[in-house]
Design a protein around this motif. Structure first.
Motif, mmCIF file in Angstrom:
data_model
loop_
_atom_site.group_PDB
_atom_site.id
_atom_site.type_symbol
_atom_site.label_atom_id
_atom_site.label_comp_id
_atom_site.label_asym_id
_atom_site.label_seq_id
_atom_site.Cartn_x
_atom_site.Cartn_y
_atom_site.Cartn_z
ATOM 1 N N ASP A 40 -5.844 -8.514 28.013
ATOM 2 C CA ASP A 40 -6.619 -9.603 27.405
ATOM 3 C C ASP A 40 -6.211 -9.804 25.949
ATOM 4 O O ASP A 40 -6.067 -10.948 25.481
ATOM 5 C CB ASP A 40 -8.121 -9.301 27.483
ATOM 6 C CG ASP A 40 -8.653 -9.367 28.903
ATOM 7 O OD1 ASP A 40 -7.976 -9.950 29.768
ATOM 8 O OD2 ASP A 40 -9.750 -8.817 29.146
ATOM 9 N N PHE A 41 -6.047 -8.697 25.229
ATOM 10 C CA PHE A 41 -5.654 -8.774 23.819
ATOM 11 C C PHE A 41 -4.294 -9.461 23.675
ATOM 12 O O PHE A 41 -4.115 -10.330 22.800
ATOM 13 C CB PHE A 41 -5.604 -7.373 23.214
ATOM 14 C CG PHE A 41 -5.004 -7.324 21.830
ATOM 15 C CD1 PHE A 41 -5.692 -7.805 20.739
ATOM 16 C CD2 PHE A 41 -3.721 -6.795 21.631
ATOM 17 C CE1 PHE A 41 -5.118 -7.769 19.462
ATOM 18 C CE2 PHE A 41 -3.156 -6.755 20.371
ATOM 19 C CZ PHE A 41 -3.858 -7.241 19.282
ATOM 20 N N ILE A 42 -3.334 -9.101 24.523
ATOM 21 C CA ILE A 42 -2.003 -9.708 24.448
ATOM 22 C C ILE A 42 -2.075 -11.203 24.777
ATOM 23 O O ILE A 42 -1.421 -12.028 24.117
ATOM 24 C CB ILE A 42 -1.021 -8.980 25.382
ATOM 25 C CG1 ILE A 42 -0.706 -7.583 24.826
ATOM 26 C CG2 ILE A 42 0.270 -9.777 25.553
ATOM 27 C CD1 ILE A 42 -0.070 -7.576 23.445
ATOM 28 N N GLU A 43 -2.879 -11.572 25.759
ATOM 29 C CA GLU A 43 -3.052 -12.992 26.080
ATOM 30 C C GLU A 43 -3.605 -13.736 24.869
ATOM 31 O O GLU A 43 -3.173 -14.841 24.536
ATOM 32 C CB GLU A 43 -3.988 -13.152 27.276
ATOM 33 C CG GLU A 43 -3.382 -12.763 28.617
ATOM 34 C CD GLU A 43 -2.404 -13.808 29.140
ATOM 35 O OE1 GLU A 43 -2.437 -14.947 28.670
ATOM 36 O OE2 GLU A 43 -1.596 -13.457 30.018
ATOM 37 N N SER A 48 -1.372 -17.102 19.199
ATOM 38 C CA SER A 48 -1.026 -17.246 17.781
ATOM 39 C C SER A 48 0.423 -17.675 17.600
ATOM 40 O O SER A 48 0.819 -18.095 16.510
ATOM 41 C CB SER A 48 -1.267 -15.927 17.033
ATOM 42 O OG SER A 48 -0.308 -14.933 17.394
ATOM 43 N N LEU A 49 1.227 -17.562 18.655
ATOM 44 C CA LEU A 49 2.645 -17.897 18.565
ATOM 45 C C LEU A 49 2.903 -19.387 18.735
ATOM 46 O O LEU A 49 3.999 -19.856 18.464
ATOM 47 C CB LEU A 49 3.435 -17.139 19.641
ATOM 48 C CG LEU A 49 3.332 -15.605 19.620
ATOM 49 C CD1 LEU A 49 4.054 -15.031 20.837
ATOM 50 C CD2 LEU A 49 3.921 -15.047 18.337
ATOM 51 N N SER A 50 1.909 -20.122 19.201
ATOM 52 C CA SER A 50 2.140 -21.519 19.584
ATOM 53 C C SER A 50 2.636 -22.379 18.426
ATOM 54 O O SER A 50 3.412 -23.316 18.637
ATOM 55 C CB SER A 50 0.862 -22.123 20.169
ATOM 56 O OG SER A 50 -0.202 -22.060 19.230
ATOM 57 N N VAL A 54 7.844 -24.674 20.533
ATOM 58 C CA VAL A 54 7.467 -25.869 21.291
ATOM 59 C C VAL A 54 6.518 -25.488 22.422
ATOM 60 O O VAL A 54 5.549 -26.187 22.710
ATOM 61 C CB VAL A 54 8.726 -26.574 21.853
ATOM 62 C CG1 VAL A 54 8.353 -27.681 22.831
ATOM 63 C CG2 VAL A 54 9.560 -27.138 20.702
ATOM 64 N N LYS A 55 6.776 -24.352 23.063
ATOM 65 C CA LYS A 55 5.863 -23.844 24.074
ATOM 66 C C LYS A 55 6.037 -22.337 24.207
ATOM 67 O O LYS A 55 7.109 -21.793 23.924
ATOM 68 C CB LYS A 55 6.068 -24.530 25.430
ATOM 69 C CG LYS A 55 7.458 -24.400 26.017
ATOM 70 C CD LYS A 55 7.554 -25.181 27.332
ATOM 71 C CE LYS A 55 8.968 -25.136 27.914
ATOM 72 N NZ LYS A 55 9.080 -25.898 29.170
ATOM 73 N N GLY A 194 -1.493 -11.657 13.376
ATOM 74 C CA GLY A 194 -1.359 -12.833 14.229
ATOM 75 C C GLY A 194 -2.635 -13.136 14.983
ATOM 76 O O GLY A 194 -3.072 -14.290 15.059
ATOM 77 N N HIS A 195 -3.256 -12.097 15.523
ATOM 78 C CA HIS A 195 -4.501 -12.279 16.283
ATOM 79 C C HIS A 195 -5.606 -12.855 15.416
ATOM 80 O O HIS A 195 -6.461 -13.615 15.897
ATOM 81 C CB HIS A 195 -4.921 -10.930 16.882
ATOM 82 C CG HIS A 195 -6.006 -11.020 17.908
ATOM 83 N ND1 HIS A 195 -7.343 -10.992 17.589
ATOM 84 C CD2 HIS A 195 -5.948 -11.149 19.266
ATOM 85 C CE1 HIS A 195 -8.072 -11.082 18.698
ATOM 86 N NE2 HIS A 195 -7.247 -11.179 19.728
ATOM 87 N N SER A 196 -5.602 -12.514 14.137
ATOM 88 C CA SER A 196 -6.652 -12.992 13.221
ATOM 89 C C SER A 196 -6.616 -14.501 13.037
ATOM 90 O O SER A 196 -7.593 -15.087 12.553
ATOM 91 C CB SER A 196 -6.526 -12.297 11.863
ATOM 92 O OG SER A 196 -5.364 -12.730 11.166
ATOM 93 N N THR A 197 -5.507 -15.149 13.391
ATOM 94 C CA THR A 197 -5.412 -16.614 13.270
ATOM 95 C C THR A 197 -5.913 -17.321 14.517
ATOM 96 O O THR A 197 -5.906 -18.552 14.559
ATOM 97 C CB THR A 197 -3.954 -17.039 13.001
ATOM 98 O OG1 THR A 197 -3.141 -16.737 14.160
ATOM 99 C CG2 THR A 197 -3.381 -16.327 11.792
ATOM 100 N N THR A 198 -6.330 -16.566 15.529
ATOM 101 C CA THR A 198 -6.802 -17.168 16.777
ATOM 102 C C THR A 198 -8.321 -17.242 16.791
ATOM 103 O O THR A 198 -9.006 -16.629 15.971
ATOM 104 C CB THR A 198 -6.332 -16.357 18.000
ATOM 105 O OG1 THR A 198 -7.101 -15.135 18.096
ATOM 106 C CG2 THR A 198 -4.846 -16.008 17.886
ATOM 107 N N GLY A 199 -8.841 -17.969 17.755
ATOM 108 C CA GLY A 199 -10.288 -18.075 17.906
ATOM 109 C C GLY A 199 -10.924 -16.889 18.597
ATOM 110 O O GLY A 199 -12.137 -16.898 18.838
#
Length: 359
Positions: A40-43, A48-50, A54-55, A194-199
């Protein structure tokens, strides 16, 4: 014998320590993740890589050709510049013996033209990267030599179950020309950053939400996205005044109503700013759940008897401002005007109606 003297806390004890204990550093928590939590953490982290590609796509299972998470720089995918993130969960820091077959897969399948060699290949591990492997990744020539030494033992029969892959002939030529500088790693600190930039970060690690930006002021001319709730407002004003309100210009002759109209637009934009804030700070669906909670909190009041549409709206908004929304992850940053603005968002979607067709 010596006197027992527990080591004091590194920081001043607080009420939070008493209720929750001493916080566990995020990097240490990653090491304790179960297999499901790690996945789940990796998902979550991969979202954050988006912004860099481009995808981004996740692969896995048999036939993944050594690709776990791929970041593509164009719609051409594997036939253009791309990066690979190989995510491993072991009960120990990643060792050189854990990666020989992974290197072999990248070399073999790029030789078979399944894809171009990645621009960068990052190793990511639940227990981190061991010192010996980290040193090896920083010496690409040594890494190449060690991979050659370990090919027969770790790669020849392990790359695929359908054939043995000896390092000979054209494959060996491809190996010799292969740039081992592409292989590197991601630390837990980099993963957390990186994770800190996600929701997902606040829900996964706690620590509260970041400061919320000030909401935008409503533009002088209403946007197209406001059309439905503004129409409902005008109908509510007209229902009280006993005259049709075709557009906001008609409010100029009614100063108290005009002031109310401006307040309602400010509330709508307050709620819109919360919606935008939620997109970046909490998991998808959190804001919709907040809207549902507000709807359930006001719908009985809204659908009860009122003398006119304006009174219905005002009573509903008063009820919204009185709601106690403590269960939603956004509750700590949700203000009364947000709850009132959510009512206008609901009116924008016709989930709330100020002047019902049946009067």
């Amino acid at each position: 014998m010596s006197e027992i003297k527990p080591k004091p806390l590194a920081s001043v004890a607080s009420a939070e320590h008493v209720s929750s204990g001493v916080p566990i550093p995020k990097a240490m928590r990653i090491r304790t993740f179960s297999p499901d939590d790690w996945e789940d953490f990796i998902e979550e982290w991969s979202t954050s890589l988006s912004g860099a590609y481009v995808k981004v796509r996740r692969f896995g299972g048999s036939g993944d050709l050594g690709v776990d998470i791929a970041g593509f720089t164009s719609e051409n995918g594997f036939q253009d510049v791309w990066d690979n993130y190989q995510c491993k969960r072991y009960d120990h820091p990643l060792r050189p013996s854990d990666i020989w077959v992974e290197l072999g897969k990248i070399i073999y399948y790029s030789f078979k033209n399944e894809y171009l060699p990645p621009r960068r290949h990052f190793f990511v591990a639940s227990q981190g990267i061991g010192t010996s492997l980290e040193k090896l990744l920083n010496k690409p020539d040594t890494l190449k030599a060690k991979t050659r030494e370990n090919w027969e033992k770790h790669c020849e029969k392990e790359i695929t179950s359908t054939a043995e892959i000896p390092l000979t002939g054209a494959l060996e030529d491809h190996f010799d020309a292969f740039d081992f500088r592409i292989f590197t790693s991601k630390s837990h600190v980099e993963l957390i950053e990186g994770h800190s930039t996600t929701g997902y970060h606040a829900v996964r690690f706690g620590g509260g939400l970041p400061p919320r930006p000030h909401p935008n002021k409503p533009p002088t001319t209403p946007e197209e996205t406001e059309s439905r709730y503004i129409r409902q407002l005008l109908d509510a004003y007209g229902d009280q005044l006993g005259t049709a309100m075709c557009d906001p210009v008609a409010l100029e002759a009614h100063a108290p109503i005009k002031r109310d109209f401006l307040r309602q637009r400010e509330r709508f934009y307050h709620a819109e700013s919360l919606r935008n804030f939620a997109r970046d700070t909490v998991p998808e669906g959190t804001y919709a759940a907040l809207q549902d909670e507000v709807w359930h909190g006001v719908i009985d009041i809204c659908e009860s008897h009122h003398q006119d549409g304006f009174e219905r709206m005002r009573t509903t908004l008063t009820q919204a401002a009185a709601l106690s929304l403590t269960a939603n992850p956004l509750s700590s940053v949700t203000k009364k005007q947000d709850c009132q603005g959510i009512c206008h968002q609901l009116a924008n979607d016709d989930r709330l109606t100020w002047v019902p067709d049946n009067g």
